[in-house]
Every structure is written in C-alpha cells, then in structure tokens.
Design a protein around this motif. Structure first.
Motif, PDB file in Angstrom:
ATOM      1  N   LEU A  27       0.447  -1.497  -0.273  1.00  0.00           N
ATOM      2  CA  LEU A  27       0.292  -0.263   0.017  1.00  0.00           C
ATOM      3  C   LEU A  27       0.482   1.292  -0.135  1.00  0.00           C
ATOM      4  O   LEU A  27       0.241   2.367  -0.623  1.00  0.00           O
ATOM      5  CB  LEU A  27      -0.793   0.082   1.065  1.00  0.00           C
ATOM      6  N   ALA A  28       2.295   0.881   0.655  1.00  0.00           N
ATOM      7  CA  ALA A  28       3.160   2.240   0.514  1.00  0.00           C
ATOM      8  C   ALA A  28       3.845   2.378  -1.076  1.00  0.00           C
ATOM      9  O   ALA A  28       3.758   3.697  -1.082  1.00  0.00           O
ATOM     10  CB  ALA A  28       4.097   2.368   1.948  1.00  0.00           C
ATOM     11  N   PHE A  29       3.657   1.646  -1.602  1.00  0.00           N
ATOM     12  CA  PHE A  29       4.585   1.811  -2.438  1.00  0.00           C
ATOM     13  C   PHE A  29       3.424   1.573  -3.773  1.00  0.00           C
ATOM     14  O   PHE A  29       3.534   2.702  -5.290  1.00  0.00           O
ATOM     15  CB  PHE A  29       5.234   0.177  -3.080  1.00  0.00           C
ATOM     16  N   SER A  30       1.967   1.777  -3.719  1.00  0.00           N
ATOM     17  CA  SER A  30       1.492   2.111  -4.209  1.00  0.00           C
ATOM     18  C   SER A  30       0.548   3.215  -3.957  1.00  0.00           C
ATOM     19  O   SER A  30      -0.733   3.302  -4.225  1.00  0.00           O
ATOM     20  CB  SER A  30       0.734   0.383  -4.667  1.00  0.00           C
ATOM     21  N   HIS A  31       0.733   3.888  -3.362  1.00  0.00           N
ATOM     22  CA  HIS A  31       0.107   5.273  -2.866  1.00  0.00           C
ATOM     23  C   HIS A  31      -0.868   5.756  -3.927  1.00  0.00           C
ATOM     24  O   HIS A  31      -1.594   6.951  -3.669  1.00  0.00           O
ATOM     25  CB  HIS A  31       0.806   5.892  -1.769  1.00  0.00           C
ATOM     26  N   GLN A  32      -0.315   5.930  -5.010  1.00  0.00           N
ATOM     27  CA  GLN A  32      -0.582   6.895  -6.332  1.00  0.00           C
ATOM     28  C   GLN A  32      -1.859   6.531  -6.585  1.00  0.00           C
ATOM     29  O   GLN A  32      -2.798   7.546  -7.199  1.00  0.00           O
ATOM     30  CB  GLN A  32       0.222   7.122  -7.225  1.00  0.00           C
ATOM     31  N   HIS A  33      -2.000   5.179  -6.233  1.00  0.00           N
ATOM     32  CA  HIS A  33      -3.243   4.954  -6.790  1.00  0.00           C
ATOM     33  C   HIS A  33      -4.018   4.952  -5.816  1.00  0.00           C
ATOM     34  O   HIS A  33      -5.721   4.682  -6.262  1.00  0.00           O
ATOM     35  CB  HIS A  33      -3.464   3.252  -7.306  1.00  0.00           C
ATOM     36  N   LEU A  34      -4.061   5.493  -4.584  1.00  0.00           N
ATOM     37  CA  LEU A  34      -5.160   5.228  -3.334  1.00  0.00           C
ATOM     38  C   LEU A  34      -5.496   6.323  -3.177  1.00  0.00           C
ATOM     39  O   LEU A  34      -5.929   6.976  -2.523  1.00  0.00           O
ATOM     40  CB  LEU A  34      -4.046   4.435  -2.148  1.00  0.00           C
ATOM     41  N   ALA A  35      -5.452   7.168  -4.164  1.00  0.00           N
ATOM     42  CA  ALA A  35      -5.387   8.512  -4.450  1.00  0.00           C
ATOM     43  C   ALA A  35      -7.230   9.222  -4.258  1.00  0.00           C
ATOM     44  O   ALA A  35      -7.540   8.115  -4.950  1.00  0.00           O
ATOM     45  CB  ALA A  35      -5.262   9.700  -5.812  1.00  0.00           C
ATOM     46  N   GLY A  36      -7.892   9.520  -3.492  1.00  0.00           N
ATOM     47  CA  GLY A  36      -9.286   9.186  -3.256  1.00  0.00           C
ATOM     48  C   GLY A  36     -10.037   8.281  -2.827  1.00  0.00           C
ATOM     49  O   GLY A  36     -11.233   8.255  -2.445  1.00  0.00           O
ATOM     50  N   ARG A  37      -9.073   7.158  -2.798  1.00  0.00           N
ATOM     51  CA  ARG A  37      -9.768   6.134  -1.931  1.00  0.00           C
ATOM     52  C   ARG A  37      -9.698   6.913  -0.085  1.00  0.00           C
ATOM     53  O   ARG A  37      -9.338   7.502  -0.314  1.00  0.00           O
ATOM     54  CB  ARG A  37      -8.575   4.658  -1.868  1.00  0.00           C
ATOM     55  N   GLY A  38     -10.766   6.126   0.817  1.00  0.00           N
ATOM     56  CA  GLY A  38     -10.818   6.199   1.803  1.00  0.00           C
ATOM     57  C   GLY A  38     -10.393   5.422   3.183  1.00  0.00           C
ATOM     58  O   GLY A  38      -9.773   4.677   2.303  1.00  0.00           O
ATOM     59  N   TRP A  39     -10.137   5.669   4.021  1.00  0.00           N
ATOM     60  CA  TRP A  39      -9.852   4.606   5.168  1.00  0.00           C
ATOM     61  C   TRP A  39     -10.509   3.337   5.278  1.00  0.00           C
ATOM     62  O   TRP A  39      -9.373   2.190   5.489  1.00  0.00           O
ATOM     63  CB  TRP A  39      -8.961   5.161   5.964  1.00  0.00           C
ATOM     64  N   ARG A  40     -11.488   3.193   5.039  1.00  0.00           N
ATOM     65  CA  ARG A  40     -12.828   2.746   5.269  1.00  0.00           C
ATOM     66  C   ARG A  40     -12.099   1.130   3.884  1.00  0.00           C
ATOM     67  O   ARG A  40     -12.642   0.123   4.103  1.00  0.00           O
ATOM     68  CB  ARG A  40     -13.791   3.092   4.665  1.00  0.00           C
TER      69      ARG A  40
END
Length: 75
Positions: A27-40
């Motif tokens: 998840l840390a290395f693919s943080h750019q794909h997590l933009a707009g995703r919630g913590w849930r």
C-alpha cells in the motif's frame, strides 16, 4: 508436545506479521493509486486479506508439521 505447539504458534504469528508488513509495504509503494480512496477501503483490504493470510499460514504450518511429526515419536 507443549513446546511443539508453542513453536508453531510463534511461527504462525511470525507469518501473519510478515503478511501484514507486506500488505503495508504494498500500500505504501502504490500510494498514487490510493488517491481518492477512503481509509475504510484500506481497512477492508486488510479484512479481505485476513482469511487468505490465515489459509496460507495454515497450509505452510501443515506442511512443516507433517515433516516434524516423526520427531515427536523420536523422543
């Protein structure tokens, strides 16, 4: 026998910790794909991966215990 179970319990915890660290690193290395995703959604990914991690740990421990069973009867 008690030390045998304690050892396999510690190995199981080690595998689960390893899988958790790997998921965090992914998840840390693919943080750019997590933009707009919630913590849930991130927490749900951990909950979704938990049964797979437990199954993988169980299969690995099953294989190791099958090889170690003759050592119990050796004592």
């Amino acid at each position: 026998m008690k030390s045998y179970l304690r050892y396999f319990g510690l190995v199981a915890l080690l595998f689960m910790a390893l899988f958790t660290v790997q998921r965090h690193l992914f998840l840390a290395f693919s943080h750019q794909h997590l933009a707009g995703r919630g913590w849930r959604e991130i927490v749900q990914s951990h909950l979704h991966g938990l049964p797979m991690d437990l199954a993988t740990t169980g299969y690995m421990l099953l294989l190791a215990s099958l090889f170690a069973i003759p050592l119990l009867f050796n004592e």
